[in-house]
Design a protein around this motif. Sequence first.
Motif, PDB file in Angstrom:
ATOM      1  N   VAL A  50       0.942  -1.199   0.023  1.00 24.66           N
ATOM      2  CA  VAL A  50      -0.123  -0.063   0.049  1.00 24.66           C
ATOM      3  C   VAL A  50       0.773   1.201   0.016  1.00 24.66           C
ATOM      4  CG1 VAL A  50      -1.812   1.240   1.226  1.00 24.66           C
ATOM      5  CG2 VAL A  50      -1.882  -1.116   1.187  1.00 24.66           C
ATOM      6  N   ILE A  51       1.787   1.542   0.944  1.00 23.69           N
ATOM      7  CA  ILE A  51       2.770   2.507   1.120  1.00 23.69           C
ATOM      8  C   ILE A  51       3.840   2.688   0.069  1.00 23.69           C
ATOM      9  CG2 ILE A  51       3.858   3.905   2.674  1.00 23.69           C
ATOM     10  CD1 ILE A  51       2.445   2.672   4.823  1.00 23.69           C
ATOM     11  N   ALA A  52       4.140   3.624  -0.849  1.00 17.72           N
ATOM     12  CA  ALA A  52       5.043   3.834  -1.536  1.00 17.72           C
ATOM     13  C   ALA A  52       6.146   4.271  -0.992  1.00 17.72           C
ATOM     14  CB  ALA A  52       4.640   4.331  -2.970  1.00 17.72           C
ATOM     15  N   LYS A  53       7.416   3.908  -1.502  1.00 21.71           N
ATOM     16  CA  LYS A  53       8.536   4.360  -0.841  1.00 21.71           C
ATOM     17  C   LYS A  53       9.269   5.342  -2.029  1.00 21.71           C
ATOM     18  CE  LYS A  53       9.812  -0.250   1.190  1.00 21.71           C
ATOM     19  NZ  LYS A  53       8.612  -1.112   0.372  1.00 21.71           N
ATOM     20  N   PRO A  54      10.073   6.069  -1.596  1.00 22.93           N
ATOM     21  CA  PRO A  54      10.840   7.151  -2.405  1.00 22.93           C
ATOM     22  C   PRO A  54      11.408   6.488  -3.444  1.00 22.93           C
ATOM     23  CG  PRO A  54      11.114   7.695  -0.063  1.00 22.93           C
ATOM     24  CD  PRO A  54      10.429   6.423   0.000  1.00 22.93           C
ATOM     25  N   LEU A  55      11.652   7.170  -4.874  1.00 21.54           N
ATOM     26  CA  LEU A  55      12.438   6.626  -5.735  1.00 21.54           C
ATOM     27  C   LEU A  55      13.366   7.482  -5.813  1.00 21.54           C
ATOM     28  CD1 LEU A  55       8.928   6.454  -6.873  1.00 21.54           C
ATOM     29  CD2 LEU A  55      10.001   5.035  -8.565  1.00 21.54           C
ATOM     30  N   GLU A  56      14.457   7.056  -6.774  1.00 20.65           N
ATOM     31  CA  GLU A  56      15.868   7.581  -7.033  1.00 20.65           C
ATOM     32  C   GLU A  56      16.052   7.783  -8.390  1.00 20.65           C
ATOM     33  OE1 GLU A  56      18.948   6.057  -4.874  1.00 20.65           O
ATOM     34  OE2 GLU A  56      18.083   5.853  -2.741  1.00 20.65           O
ATOM     35  N   ALA A  57      16.674   9.029  -8.833  1.00 25.76           N
ATOM     36  CA  ALA A  57      17.169   9.130 -10.180  1.00 25.76           C
ATOM     37  C   ALA A  57      18.462   9.980 -10.264  1.00 25.76           C
ATOM     38  CB  ALA A  57      15.925  10.280 -10.887  1.00 25.76           C
ATOM     39  N   SER A  58      19.219   9.657 -10.957  1.00 27.49           N
ATOM     40  CA  SER A  58      20.811  10.247 -11.009  1.00 27.49           C
ATOM     41  C   SER A  58      21.145  10.084 -12.522  1.00 27.49           C
ATOM     42  CB  SER A  58      21.457   9.318 -10.204  1.00 27.49           C
ATOM     43  OG  SER A  58      21.458   8.068 -10.642  1.00 27.49           O
ATOM     44  N   LEU A  59      22.260  10.680 -12.833  1.00 27.78           N
ATOM     45  CA  LEU A  59      22.868  10.658 -14.255  1.00 27.78           C
ATOM     46  C   LEU A  59      23.974   9.557 -13.963  1.00 27.78           C
ATOM     47  CD1 LEU A  59      23.283  14.290 -15.068  1.00 27.78           C
ATOM     48  CD2 LEU A  59      21.881  12.529 -16.304  1.00 27.78           C
ATOM     49  N   ALA A  60      23.978   8.431 -14.735  1.00 25.89           N
ATOM     50  CA  ALA A  60      24.653   7.588 -14.832  1.00 25.89           C
ATOM     51  C   ALA A  60      25.991   7.885 -15.636  1.00 25.89           C
ATOM     52  CB  ALA A  60      24.186   6.175 -15.569  1.00 25.89           C
ATOM     53  N   SER A  61      25.859   8.585 -16.709  1.00 26.90           N
ATOM     54  CA  SER A  61      26.992   9.063 -17.464  1.00 26.90           C
ATOM     55  C   SER A  61      26.543  10.377 -18.453  1.00 26.90           C
ATOM     56  CB  SER A  61      27.566   7.925 -18.203  1.00 26.90           C
ATOM     57  OG  SER A  61      26.443   7.486 -19.108  1.00 26.90           O
ATOM     58  N   VAL A  62      27.607  11.104 -18.792  1.00 25.16           N
ATOM     59  CA  VAL A  62      27.492  12.178 -19.861  1.00 25.16           C
ATOM     60  C   VAL A  62      28.684  12.219 -20.677  1.00 25.16           C
ATOM     61  CG1 VAL A  62      27.189  14.735 -19.947  1.00 25.16           C
ATOM     62  CG2 VAL A  62      26.372  13.292 -18.086  1.00 25.16           C
ATOM     63  N   ALA A  63      28.038  12.130 -22.026  1.00 24.40           N
ATOM     64  CA  ALA A  63      29.187  12.043 -23.144  1.00 24.40           C
ATOM     65  C   ALA A  63      29.058  13.533 -23.978  1.00 24.40           C
ATOM     66  CB  ALA A  63      29.061  10.967 -23.823  1.00 24.40           C
ATOM     67  N   VAL A  64      30.023  14.126 -24.197  1.00 27.26           N
ATOM     68  CA  VAL A  64      30.122  15.301 -25.057  1.00 27.26           C
ATOM     69  C   VAL A  64      30.118  14.926 -26.591  1.00 27.26           C
ATOM     70  CG1 VAL A  64      31.174  17.308 -25.552  1.00 27.26           C
ATOM     71  CG2 VAL A  64      31.190  16.745 -23.265  1.00 27.26           C
ATOM     72  N   LYS A  65      29.180  15.007 -27.122  1.00 25.40           N
ATOM     73  CA  LYS A  65      28.999  14.676 -28.721  1.00 25.40           C
ATOM     74  C   LYS A  65      29.783  15.972 -29.623  1.00 25.40           C
ATOM     75  CE  LYS A  65      26.862  11.030 -27.989  1.00 25.40           C
ATOM     76  NZ  LYS A  65      27.444   9.626 -28.455  1.00 25.40           N
ATOM     77  N   SER A  66      29.377  17.137 -29.312  1.00 26.98           N
ATOM     78  CA  SER A  66      30.116  18.208 -29.970  1.00 26.98           C
ATOM     79  C   SER A  66      30.341  19.331 -29.174  1.00 26.98           C
ATOM     80  CB  SER A  66      29.214  18.487 -31.273  1.00 26.98           C
ATOM     81  OG  SER A  66      27.893  19.050 -30.658  1.00 26.98           O
ATOM     82  N   LEU A  67      31.019  20.146 -29.522  1.00 19.44           N
ATOM     83  CA  LEU A  67      31.572  21.447 -28.521  1.00 19.44           C
ATOM     84  C   LEU A  67      32.280  22.390 -29.312  1.00 19.44           C
ATOM     85  CD1 LEU A  67      31.844  22.708 -25.578  1.00 19.44           C
ATOM     86  CD2 LEU A  67      34.024  21.317 -25.410  1.00 19.44           C
TER      87      LEU A  67
END
Length: 202
Positions: A50-67
Amino acid sequence: MSGYAKSKVVDEACAIHQPKESDTIGNIIIYTLLALCILLSLFIIIGLFVIAKPLEASLASVAVKSLRYNDTPSSSSPYFNATLAMEIRIENPNFGFFEFPTSKGDIMYNGRVVGEMKIDGQRVGAYSAIRTEVVTQVSYREDHAPSVWFKNDIKRGLIILKIGAKLRGEVHLEVLNKRSVDLKCLMYLNLIDEMVPRLWCK
């Protein structure tokens, strides 16, 4: 048999069958502990279904395609422009699955929005995690009287970006629980090496 003898026999019989006080107290303790265990089990079951627990979100990785950027000291309009491929990880610790619609997030530089990202709606299974890729573009330019802090960041080749998004959805248990998961991260964009060497998420 005399009346006195009969009375004595009856008293002895009652003394034999009368339960001891210590046995009664022991039974009360056992029944009390048993009732507490049953209540605890019920609370655990209710918590799971019945009771929902908090969820988690994060950035696993970041790649630069162009700069691209302008680091010329004499330039009156410094700027940077980059395409980033980010992998977002969403974890669901609940018994039921979590489902959220397509959501948007902002990428900030010194309190100013320099990019937006679109996170496609998905379903995250019970006790599992998913990874989803988001490609977005970030850019910033100051044309008139550029600030000292921006010129210094361009000169040293390091831009600090802040990522924020809120995924609002529902955890499907016995009772629907409306939940949201926040994505709050900080990244260092290295202009010289064209990479993200540091990444933090709350």
